[in-house]
Design a protein around this motif. Structure first.
Motif, PDB file in Angstrom:
ATOM      1  N   ASP A 138       0.822  -1.207   0.000  1.00  0.00           N
ATOM      2  CA  ASP A 138       0.000   0.000   0.000  1.00  0.00           C
ATOM      3  C   ASP A 138       0.859   1.262   0.000  1.00  0.00           C
ATOM      4  N   ASP A 145      -3.418   4.357  -5.672  1.00  0.00           N
ATOM      5  CA  ASP A 145      -4.628   4.201  -4.863  1.00  0.00           C
ATOM      6  C   ASP A 145      -5.381   5.507  -4.712  1.00  0.00           C
ATOM      7  N   ARG A 152      -8.831   3.462   0.402  1.00  0.00           N
ATOM      8  CA  ARG A 152      -7.806   2.705   1.107  1.00  0.00           C
ATOM      9  C   ARG A 152      -7.242   3.541   2.260  1.00  0.00           C
TER      10      ARG A 152
END
Length: 448
Positions: A138, A145, A152
């Motif tokens: 991430d 994202d 997220r």
């Protein structure tokens, strides 16, 4: 380990542009779906969207899911500390953790060992490295994202990028420390696994080497269970006196265990490679050739696991005891072995070697798989092959995503089958018991 939905234990692959996030936390028009994702089984999707297999609530910690799959967020994690626990659960994808222990148990049993406290330490090490890969994934994808998945934890502002990177580093250190506590060979394997995870997340993920890196991570994870469970001892080679006077290298227990578990590790890696390869086209769609190749890979893995020879713990002990008796006799009575070797013909492959201590049982014929192993392999094949067959008939993004989801769910039955064929049906049954817990937790926290 981390970063691609093609790996049945880890991260994800981009599935197309996600629509704007509503107040209830679910994706709007254009959102692509993933197995175990956020919208419910009957949830509506916009252009290019698809429903997911299992429903989930939105960003709200107390969100309620309607029958049509749409989440109603009654709480919010944004901008306050009340949602910190949920945000970290989403970042680390805790619902996917249940696929990790099966790697270690399958490796230990494939090497002919009973799981012990070193197996537990190695499993905890793999869990830490897995979570490190999730956090690093991430962090590396935070800019993507922000456009594709603004809900997220990092792009939504619930977790700072620096905190995610720090968590990835800390979990990696913790994983290596736990592996070191298990054994030195376990530390070496864990170091290779950690290097593969970081290389994948930071560079290899979007290259042609991505699927191979994911397969390598899964292979190493299973071997980690084998080398960690092996009995401790010196890693230096031993050279006992043998009949012809030449020195024969005897590998360490960890090396023997890794060699014994390698066939199972390669089967697990092959499955991971096939699913990850299919996942790389799940956003755009493909021709029927791609899911057809995945279907062939699943059939090959199931067939190889069926005809492959497992090593039961009893047979492993017999071989170890036989080897120990042979080495002891060689050291105590080398002259007797030399005289016995003299009766062998010069052209025989066994000339100059002692015939004592090498019974024909050392190389038994491959046994037929047990009913438990056959049933587990059938469950694995059905779970992975059915959605792939649908994708062959219609290789659209929706059916390719379903095929990837089936490959992920098929991981645990495959681990259980590899464990059962090694002579540990009870351990295999324990792995199957993880499936319901995984499904329940995935409804709360998406594994992708």
């Amino acid at each position: 380990m981390a970063g691609s939905v093609g790996d049945p234990a880890t991260g994800r692959v981009r599935t197309g542009g996600a629509g704007p996030t509503g107040a209830d936390g679910h994706t709007g028009a254009g959102g692509a779906a993933e197995s175990g994702g956020r919208t419910g089984a009957g949830g509506a999707s916009g252009s290019g969207g698809a429903t997911r297999d299992t429903g989930d609530t939105g960003a709200g910690a107390d969100g309620n899911r309607n029958d049509n799959g749409h989440g109603n967020g009654n709480g919010s994690d944004h901008g306050n500390g009340s949602g910190t626990g949920r945000a970290w659960a989403e970042l680390l994808r805790v619902s996917a953790l249940f696929s990790v222990p099966g790697d270690l148990l399958a490796g230990a049993t494939a090497a002919g060992h009973r799981p012990n406290h070193r197996t537990v330490l190695a499993t905890c090490a793999s869990l830490c490295l897995y979570e490190a890969g999730m956090a690093l994934n991430d962090w590396a994808d935070r800019d993507i994202d922000a456009v594709e998945r603004p809900d997220r934890p990092i792009p939504s502002g619930r977790i700072a990028p620096a905190a995610a990177l720090t968590a990835a580093g800390g979990l990696t250190v913790a994983g290596l420390a736990l592996a070191a506590a298990a054994s030195r060979p376990a530390l070496l394997t864990a170091t290779a696994l950690a290097a593969t995870v970081w290389a994948y997340d930071l560079h290899l993920k979007n290259t042609p080497m991505g699927p191979a890196a994911m397969a390598c991570a899964r292979t190493l994870d299973l071997l980690q269970g084998a080398v960690a469970t092996a009995p401790p001892g010196t890693t230096r080679p031993r050279w006992p006196v043998v009949a012809d006077g030449a020195d024969t290298l005897h590998p360490s227990a960890a090396a023997r265990s890794a060699r014994a578990a390698l066939p199972s590790a390669l089967l697990l890696g092959a499955h991971t490679l096939a699913v990850t390869t299919v996942s790389r086209r799940e956003a755009q769609g493909s021709s029927s050739a791609l899911p057809l190749a995945g279907l062939a890979a699943v059939a090959a893995v199931a067939g190889a696991a069926r005809v492959g020879r497992g090593r039961s713990r009893g047979r492993s002990r017999i071989r170890s005891e036989s080897r120990g008796r042979s080495e002891s006799r060689s050291r105590l009575r080398p002259s007797a072995y030399r005289s016995a070797a003299g009766h062998l013909s010069a052209g025989s492959p066994s000339a100059g070697r002692p015939s004592v201590g090498r019974p024909s049982a050392d190389r038994p014929a491959a046994p037929a798989p047990s009913p438990v192993t056959s049933a587990l392999l059938a469950g694995y094949a059905a779970t992975a092959a059915r959605p792939l067959l649908h994708a062959v008939l219609n290789p659209s993004p929706y059916f390719l995503q379903r095929a990837v989801g089936g490959g992920i769910r098929a991981m645990v039955p495959l681990q259980a089958a590899l464990t059962a064929r090694a002579g540990a049906p009870r351990t295999a049954a324990a792995l199957l018991a993880l499936i319901p817990a995984t499904r329940r937790l995935s409804r709360k926290v998406s594994p992708t």
